[in-house]
Every structure is written in C-alpha cells, then in structure tokens.
Design an enzyme around this catalytic site. Structure first.
Site, short mmCIF file in Angstrom:
data_model
loop_
_atom_site.label_atom_id
_atom_site.label_comp_id
_atom_site.label_asym_id
_atom_site.label_seq_id
_atom_site.Cartn_x
_atom_site.Cartn_y
_atom_site.Cartn_z
N LYS A 23 43.27 43.63 43.72
CA LYS A 23 44.29 42.93 42.94
C LYS A 23 45.17 44.11 43.86
O LYS A 23 46.20 43.22 44.57
CB LYS A 23 44.44 43.57 41.27
CG LYS A 23 44.08 42.72 40.69
CD LYS A 23 43.93 42.99 38.95
CE LYS A 23 43.27 42.23 38.30
NZ LYS A 23 43.44 42.82 36.49
N GLN A 53 44.99 46.88 32.57
CA GLN A 53 43.53 46.30 33.23
C GLN A 53 43.00 46.85 31.72
O GLN A 53 42.96 47.85 31.22
CB GLN A 53 43.39 47.47 34.07
CG GLN A 53 42.03 46.52 34.86
CD GLN A 53 42.09 45.77 35.20
OE1 GLN A 53 43.11 45.48 36.05
NE2 GLN A 53 40.99 44.08 35.25
N ASP A 59 50.23 39.26 33.02
CA ASP A 59 49.37 38.82 32.26
C ASP A 59 49.05 37.55 31.89
O ASP A 59 48.20 36.47 31.33
CB ASP A 59 48.21 40.09 32.05
CG ASP A 59 47.61 40.26 33.24
OD1 ASP A 59 46.55 40.24 33.92
OD2 ASP A 59 47.23 41.85 32.50
N1 GUN Z 1 40.21 42.97 31.91
C1 GUN Z 1 39.77 41.44 32.53
N2 GUN Z 1 40.13 39.87 33.09
C2 GUN Z 1 41.13 40.57 32.63
C3 GUN Z 1 42.86 40.29 32.82
O1 GUN Z 1 43.06 39.19 33.67
N3 GUN Z 1 43.71 40.89 32.91
C4 GUN Z 1 43.81 42.49 32.95
N4 GUN Z 1 44.96 43.19 32.72
N5 GUN Z 1 42.57 43.55 31.88
C5 GUN Z 1 41.78 42.35 32.34
#
Ligand code: GUN
Length: 284
Positions: A50, A94, A117
């Site tokens: 990311k 996350q 998100d």
């Molecule tokens: N863990 C797995 N997929 C995601 C996601 O799309 N966002 C976040 N914050 N954590 C995750």
C-alpha cells in the site's frame, strides 16, 4: 479464457490517478494514515504494498505502528489524534488486530470523513441502502476490474462464497446493484456445488486454498478469486486455477488479480476523501 489482469489494470488506473493528483501540485498532498498493531507478517507485506503504491501516485503515507499489547484506550487516542490532524485525509486500521481489542469500536471511532476503508457502520449502512458512500477497497477493486473488461452483470446469476464485512457482504451488495441475482454461500453452506454450478459468475472469498474445483462450475463461468492463502511459501487462491481456467470465460489470477485492484481502490478512496475535504476548505 481471458485473464482478468488486475496487475496491469491497476497500473493503468494508478497512472490515471497520478495525473489527477499532479493537478494539485503546490497544495497539500493527499495523505493516508495506516495504523498497524502488532507484527502480523501478512499485514506487514500488505502495508508495504500500500505504501509503495501510494508513493508512486503522489499520496503521502503515515505509518503508525503500535505494539501488540497496546490498550484499547491508547489505540483510541491514536485514532482521535489522526481524526483531528488536518494533514491526514484518510485513515485505515489494518486488520486483523489483536483479540483483546474491540475492533468494531475502533473502526467506528474513525471519522466518517477519513474512513478510507469504508468499514465504518455509517458507510456500510449507506452501502446497504445502495446509496453513494465509501466502498471497501476489495469489493470496489473487483467492480472496477469487471468494468474494465466490459463485463455486464445485469441479469447474471452471481454466487459469492464468503460473508465477511470486508469482502463477501459488500461485494454481494454491489453485484446486486449492478443487476445480478446474488446468492451468498460460505464455509457452512451444504451442497455448495448446487449453487456454484448454476452461477454465471463466482466470487470466491472463503479463505480456503483451491476450494472451488472444476467440477463445481459450469462452462464459460466468470471467476473472481479473492483468496490469498500462503501454502509452502506460495500464494494460492481460493480457486483451483489450473483446472478451472480451462472452463472459465474470464478469470483473475492469484497473485496479480484482485490484490493490485484492492490497492488501487484504497488509493482512489483516499483521493476521494482528500477532494471532499479540500472542497470543504475551499482549497480546490
Ligand atoms: N485486512 C485484509 N484486508 C484489509 C483491508 O482491505 N483493509 C484493512 N484495513 N485491513 C485488511
């Protein structure tokens, strides 16, 4: 079979996003804060992906790494600081986070104006009313990929395997909004083949390597594989690629399918939040 190439699609869409961001040279840069609690190896690798993608398009990132044993109050304080920081446009927590923490409370503490998100109850509520909202990154990335390949969902029978708040449930809603008739299956569904064999499109997000086999789908099915299972050091999807790819009309690979599209969608969401905020401040 046409490969739904998430890697190159995301590359192209990220480039378009960069051109948009370049227009705001001289202004505050869009900025995404990532809260990472503990040392989950998979999370660490996703976060790296990311951050690197964000940097390439001109989005700044701020990584807040908190220790495993941190208290609920301390995480909440960190979120409140980010909520009140005018530099920060988007915030993500996350997942997964350590079990002693109240995940729902933390997600709902993130300002709805910074929820990159789209996990906040407010945004999920809007999504389930088919209203304009922040759409979680993986479902949004999937829809953008299908759109890129001009796949029309209207009238199709869709089966989603998985019912999580992150993927299964929201993608079901988006497919339904696009005109598909959606059945949601999951790890407890009895005789799952009866559903998948009838499907024009299957989205597999169940987290079990090679769960969907060739004898469970019909010819020319469209396959979206969300699985990222690590088996003997290799990334394996939820679909048995080798055999299902001989039957499918379109199919995402793993890796380089849904993963890069998820990252693109997160960046797109961050820019959307940035634009909203900058407009409110009369800065753009
Ligand atoms: N863990 C797995 N997929 C995601 C996601 O799309 N966002 C976040 N914050 N954590 C995750």
């Amino acid at each position: 079979m046409t490969l739904l190439d998430g890697y190159n699609t995301a590359k192209k869409l990220n480039h378009e996003l960069k051109l948009e961001i370049d227009k705001w040279k001289g202004l505050k840069k869009p900025t995404l804060a990532i809260i990472h609690i503990g040392n989950n190896a998979a999370s660490l690798s996703y976060i790296k992906g990311k951050i690197s993608a964000a940097e390439k398009v001109g989005i700044e990132t701020k990584l807040i790494h908190l220790k495993d044993q941190i208290s609920q109050k301390e995480v909440e304080d960190n979120i409140l600081i980010l909520n009140n920081d005018p530099q920060i446009d988007g915030i993500i927590l996350q997942l997964p986070i350590p079990k002693h923490l109240n995940k729902d409370r933390l997600i709902d503490l993130i300002s709805i104006d910074k929820d990159a998100d789209g996990f906040h109850t407010f945004h999920q509520g809007l999504l389930y009313q088919s209203r304009e909202t922040m759409v979680p990154a993986t479902p949004l990335g999937i829809m953008l990929l299908l759109e890129t390949y001009n796949i029309k969902l209207n009238g199709l029978k869709a089966v989603v395997i998985g019912r999580s708040n992150i993927v299964g449930s929201p993608v079901s809603r988006l497919l339904q909004d696009a005109g598909a008739t959606v059945t949601i299956c999951h790890s407890k569904t009895k005789d799952i083949s009866a559903y998948t064999k009838d499907a024009d499109i299957v989205v597999a997000a169940v987290g079990i390597p090679k769960f969907l086999k060739a004898d469970m789908v019909k010819k020319d099915v469209i396959i979206v594989d969300v699985g990222i299972n690590k088996v003997e050091g290799k990334l394996i999807g939820d679909v048995d690629f080798e055999h299902v790819s001989k039957i499918a009309s379109y199919m995402t690979p793993v890796p380089k399918g849904v993963g890069p599209m998820t990252i693109h969608a997160l960046l797109k969401n961050t820019v959307k939040l940035y634009v909203n905020t900058m407009k409110k401040r009369n800065s753009i």
